[in-house]
Design an enzyme around this catalytic site. Structure first.
Site, PDB file in Angstrom:
ATOM      1  N   ASP A  65       0.855  -1.188   0.000  1.00 56.37           N
ATOM      2  CA  ASP A  65       0.000   0.000   0.000  1.00 56.37           C
ATOM      3  C   ASP A  65       0.889   1.235   0.000  1.00 56.37           C
ATOM      4  O   ASP A  65       1.570   1.508   0.992  1.00 56.37           O
ATOM      5  CB  ASP A  65      -0.923   0.007   1.218  1.00 56.37           C
ATOM      6  CG  ASP A  65      -2.027   1.051   1.120  1.00 56.37           C
ATOM      7  OD1 ASP A  65      -1.907   1.976   0.294  1.00 56.37           O
ATOM      8  OD2 ASP A  65      -3.013   0.939   1.872  1.00 56.37           O
ATOM      9  N   ARG A 122      -0.211   4.401  -0.672  1.00 62.82           N
ATOM     10  CA  ARG A 122      -1.021   5.615  -0.610  1.00 62.82           C
ATOM     11  C   ARG A 122      -0.656   6.484   0.599  1.00 62.82           C
ATOM     12  O   ARG A 122      -0.216   5.978   1.622  1.00 62.82           O
ATOM     13  CB  ARG A 122      -2.510   5.252  -0.537  1.00 62.82           C
ATOM     14  CG  ARG A 122      -3.025   4.563  -1.772  1.00 62.82           C
ATOM     15  CD  ARG A 122      -4.444   4.050  -1.581  1.00 62.82           C
ATOM     16  NE  ARG A 122      -4.501   2.988  -0.568  1.00 62.82           N
ATOM     17  CZ  ARG A 122      -5.616   2.351  -0.218  1.00 62.82           C
ATOM     18  NH1 ARG A 122      -6.772   2.698  -0.778  1.00 62.82           N
ATOM     19  NH2 ARG A 122      -5.580   1.396   0.691  1.00 62.82           N
TER      20      ARG A 122
END
Length: 215
Positions: free
Chosen positions: A143, A145
């Site tokens: 991930d 983000r």
């Protein structure tokens, strides 16, 4: 509402959190009419679209969604994820209340790995890998983000606290870190499908996402 100028960083000294308001206009949609804003993250160049309905700077908690860009789900209605359905329901909830904010976070495709790599990860999932394993097999983060820029934008909108439509604890933690308390988690109850059940359970097991029965 914000003016067309560069913001300060969300925590006052981190340049990665600086955003610039590049454009604004009224946006009529099937959900109702929003004020739209495009904020550019100064360092990465990512352009985030923000949809605002009603007065969100009054000091009252604001119904809020931080939505990661997902072309396959949001535009094409892919059954591999629940992104498009979450986007639709969040906008419906905001319209029903007549007040709220949706941040459409660009550069988040495939949890930040981009469209081509997301499709490559899909191919690995067809061979039995889950979404996290597929990203790692490609030598990519599970991930990538960030939500610091989202916090910066909310502060520019004078949002002091939120009722967050999310099951991702990272979003809650990031907003709290930047002084925006989450006073309520508003569940987006979307039934799982056969095609996305493993995807959703992987988020729960490996990322600690919150899920209730029928959510």
């Amino acid at each position: 509402m914000p003016t067309l100028e560069q913001s300060s960083c969300a925590d006052g000294d981190n340049a990665n959190e600086c955003v610039v308001l590049d454009a604004t206009a009224s946006l009529p949609t099937r959900y109702g009419t929003f004020s739209s804003y495009v904020y550019r993250v100064k360092e990465s160049g990512a352009e985030h679209l923000v949809l605002v309905m009603g007065d969100v700077g009054s000091g009252e908690p604001v119904l809020t969604r931080l939505h990661s860009e997902c072309l396959t789900g949001d535009v094409l209605g892919s059954y591999r994820c629940d992104c498009g359905e979450q986007l639709d329901l969040a906008l419906r909830y905001i319209a029903a209340e007549g007040r709220g904010v949706l941040l459409y976070l660009r550069g988040h495709e495939g949890r930040g790995i981009g469209l081509s790599n997301k499709i490559r990860a899909y191919a690995l999932q067809e061979q039995g890998r889950d979404t996290v394993e597929a990203n790692l097999d490609l030598g990519l983060p599970d991930d990538a983000r960030e939500y610091d820029s989202a916090a910066a934008i909310l502060r520019l909108l004078n949002v002091s606290s939120v009722r967050l439509m999310s099951n991702n604890p990272k979003k809650f933690d990031t907003l709290s870190k930047h002084g925006i308390p989450v006073l309520e988690r508003v569940a987006l109850a979307i039934p799982t499908r056969e095609e996305n059940e493993r995807y959703i359970r992987t988020k729960q097991v490996k990322f600690g996402h919150y899920f209730e029965e029928n959510e």
